[in-house]
Write an enzyme that holds these catalytic residues in place. Structure first.
Site, short mmCIF file in Angstrom:
data_model
loop_
_atom_site.label_atom_id
_atom_site.label_comp_id
_atom_site.label_asym_id
_atom_site.label_seq_id
_atom_site.Cartn_x
_atom_site.Cartn_y
_atom_site.Cartn_z
N LEU A 1 6.09 -0.29 11.47
CA LEU A 1 4.81 0.23 10.97
C LEU A 1 4.24 -0.64 9.84
O LEU A 1 3.13 -0.38 9.38
CB LEU A 1 4.97 1.66 10.44
N TYR B 1 18.42 -8.88 8.18
CA TYR B 1 19.69 -8.77 8.91
C TYR B 1 20.33 -7.43 8.60
O TYR B 1 20.89 -7.25 7.52
CB TYR B 1 20.62 -9.94 8.53
N TYR C 1 -6.82 -8.15 11.09
CA TYR C 1 -6.06 -6.96 11.51
C TYR C 1 -6.04 -6.84 13.03
O TYR C 1 -4.98 -6.76 13.65
CB TYR C 1 -6.71 -5.73 10.88
N THR D 1 0.82 -1.22 0.00
CA THR D 1 0.00 0.00 0.00
C THR D 1 0.85 1.26 0.00
O THR D 1 0.33 2.36 -0.11
CB THR D 1 -0.94 0.04 1.23
P1 NAD Z 1 -0.23 2.42 5.02
O1 NAD Z 1 -0.98 1.31 4.39
O2 NAD Z 1 -0.14 3.72 4.31
O3 NAD Z 1 1.25 1.97 5.37
C1 NAD Z 1 1.63 0.64 5.64
C2 NAD Z 1 2.93 0.37 4.93
O4 NAD Z 1 3.37 -0.97 5.23
C3 NAD Z 1 2.80 0.46 3.41
O5 NAD Z 1 3.85 1.23 2.88
C4 NAD Z 1 2.87 -1.00 2.94
O6 NAD Z 1 3.35 -1.14 1.63
C5 NAD Z 1 3.78 -1.59 4.00
N1 NAD Z 1 3.63 -3.03 4.17
C6 NAD Z 1 2.49 -3.75 4.28
N2 NAD Z 1 2.77 -5.05 4.43
C7 NAD Z 1 4.12 -5.16 4.43
C8 NAD Z 1 5.03 -6.26 4.55
N3 NAD Z 1 4.58 -7.52 4.72
N4 NAD Z 1 6.36 -6.02 4.50
C9 NAD Z 1 6.81 -4.73 4.33
N5 NAD Z 1 6.02 -3.67 4.20
C10 NAD Z 1 4.68 -3.89 4.26
O7 NAD Z 1 -0.87 2.63 6.46
P2 NAD Z 1 -0.56 3.73 7.58
O8 NAD Z 1 -1.81 4.46 7.85
O9 NAD Z 1 0.67 4.49 7.26
O10 NAD Z 1 -0.29 2.79 8.85
C11 NAD Z 1 1.02 2.51 9.32
C12 NAD Z 1 0.93 1.69 10.59
O11 NAD Z 1 0.20 2.39 11.58
C13 NAD Z 1 0.24 0.35 10.39
O12 NAD Z 1 0.92 -0.64 11.14
C14 NAD Z 1 -1.14 0.57 10.96
O13 NAD Z 1 -1.70 -0.61 11.47
C15 NAD Z 1 -0.85 1.59 12.06
N6 NAD Z 1 -2.05 2.41 12.35
C16 NAD Z 1 -2.44 3.41 11.50
C17 NAD Z 1 -3.58 4.14 11.79
C18 NAD Z 1 -4.04 5.28 10.92
O14 NAD Z 1 -5.09 5.88 11.21
N7 NAD Z 1 -3.34 5.66 9.88
C19 NAD Z 1 -4.33 3.85 12.94
C20 NAD Z 1 -3.91 2.79 13.76
C21 NAD Z 1 -2.76 2.08 13.47
#
Ligand code: NAD
Ligand code: UDP
Length: 329
Positions: A76, A67, A148, A40
């Site tokens: 994140l 590593y 999730y 994403t």
């Molecule tokens: P986002 O989808 O923009 O970012 C997530 C990123 O993780 C993306 O760049 C995606 O490509 C990468 N990713 C996904 N699976 C992966 C994998 N297996 N290996 C490597 N990279 C991977 O979402 P965001 O809003 O930036 O959220 C970031 C973090 O914050 C997440 O862990 C999310 O659960 C947490 N979070 C966000 C919110 C919010 O409101 N934005 C709220 C609660 C928690």
């Protein structure tokens, strides 16, 4: 590299929050390694740093071991919007659980501090309102959001077990709804959807009767909370809620966005998706006490900045901004 420069790994660094975190870490003079599988995330989000000797981007899936030698890790990596995390639910759980194991194993080996982006979703459809950190939540283990919610809950368990068993230094933040520039235009989240729909004078897709509540934090405030939590003494582990405690209904959000844009959009009522929480708002007493943190950016200010970002995407003809994915209930 000077002795005071930290080597910081950001997983999910090309995503919405991760890219803002990379900006802040680079601005503070750190050496940043951004790891992302671009599920994403977007290269556009980190393009400004490519060519900077302090920044490195690595395509990698956190489900596999990594590593590298680093001082701090911000974990994140995980799709965050319901349509994205429900697209491949098995991979979502793997990312949370295997990603946590791999990042905790790395932290243990190199003695790094490790931060977990946990979520308000661990409270599920909450019976305690606003949510405090000691509330254990109300999550449906077998519903469409469980990949999730339960993945993130299991990740928290792993963080605390690595801390107790292996003395890994952990920081767990429970993030509530956050918005701002660089949200994925097609992620179906409420702020990006409503803004794009209003900008194009398309009907606003309001799920349910719009009486469900959320509390929206602007991204800069949230990243400030991340930095403060990472800088706390090792005795501070969290979990700590990070979010803006100003609660509004989703219907009210739609109205505010329509008014700010001066849009002609009408409201298109759609069924409420399964397990959609009816209310959500953080109690941030703990963050205020241990981090001296309170969000500063008012919803109207943050929305104006986010609207400006999406206007720019539309005027550039961004592929993703042309069509909006509709979440079917
Ligand atoms: P986002 O989808 O923009 O970012 C997530 C990123 O993780 C993306 O760049 C995606 O490509 C990468 N990713 C996904 N699976 C992966 C994998 N297996 N290996 C490597 N990279 C991977 O979402 P965001 O809003 O930036 O959220 C970031 C973090 O914050 C997440 O862990 C999310 O659960 C947490 N979070 C966000 C919110 C919010 O409101 N934005 C709220 C609660 C928690
Ligand atoms: N929502 C909506 N219309 C949309 C997208 C979302 O009414 O086009 C609602 C959704 O049902 C939920 C709230 O807005 O009640 C927040 O949804 P989002 O997907 O942003 O995040 P959530 O907090 O549910 O994880």
């Amino acid at each position: 590299m000077s002795l005071s420069t930290k080597r910081v790994l950001v997983t999910g660094g090309a995503g919405f929050l991760g890219s803002h975190l990379c900006d802040r870490l680079i601005a503070d003079g750190n050496d940043v390694l951004c790891v992302d599988n671009y599920f994403t995330g977007r290269k556009d989000n980190i393009a400004r740093h490519l060519g900077n000797a302090r920044f490195e981007a690595l395509r990698h899936d956190v489900c596999f071991p990594l590593y590298v030698e680093v001082d701090e890790i911000y974990n994140l990596a995980c799709p965050a919007s319901p349509i994205h995390y429900q697209f491949d639910p098995v991979q979502t759980t793997k990312t949370s659980v295997m990603g946590a194991i791999n990042m905790l194993g790395l932290a243990k080996r190199v003695k790094a501090k490790v931060f977990q982006a946990s979520t308000s979703e661990i409270y599920g459809d909450p019976h305690v309102h606003p949510q405090t950190e000691d509330y254990r939540g109300n999550v449906n283990t077998i519903g469409p959001r469980a990949c999730y919610d339960e993945g993130k809950r299991c990740a928290e368990t792993l963080f605390f077990d690595y801390q107790r068993q292996h003395r890994v230094r952990i920081k767990v933040a429970r993030i509530f709804n956050t918005y701002g520039p660089r949200m994925h235009p097609n992620d179906g989240r409420v702020v990006s959807n409503f803004i794009l729909q209003a900008l194009k004078s398309e009907p606003i897709t309001l799920f349910g009767d719009g009486s469900q509540t959320r509390a929206f934090c602007y991204v800069d405030d949230l990243i400030d909370g991340f930095m403060r939590l990472m800088a706390t003494p090792d005795t501070v582990t969290g979990p700590v809620n990070l979010g803006n405690p100003v609660e509004i209904t989703v219907a009210d959000l739609a109205k505010r966005i329509i008014d700010l844009i001066g849009s002609r959009s009408t409201i298109d009522y759609r069924p409420l998706p399964a397990d959609d929480p009816t209310q959500r708002c953080p109690d941030i007493t703990l963050a205020r006490e241990i981090l001296g943190w309170v969000p500063k950016i008012a919803l109207e200010t943050g929305l104006k900045r986010t609207i400006a970002y999406f206007e720019q995407l539309i005027s550039k003809g961004d592929e993703h901004a042309k069509t909006i994915t509709r979440l079917q209930a």
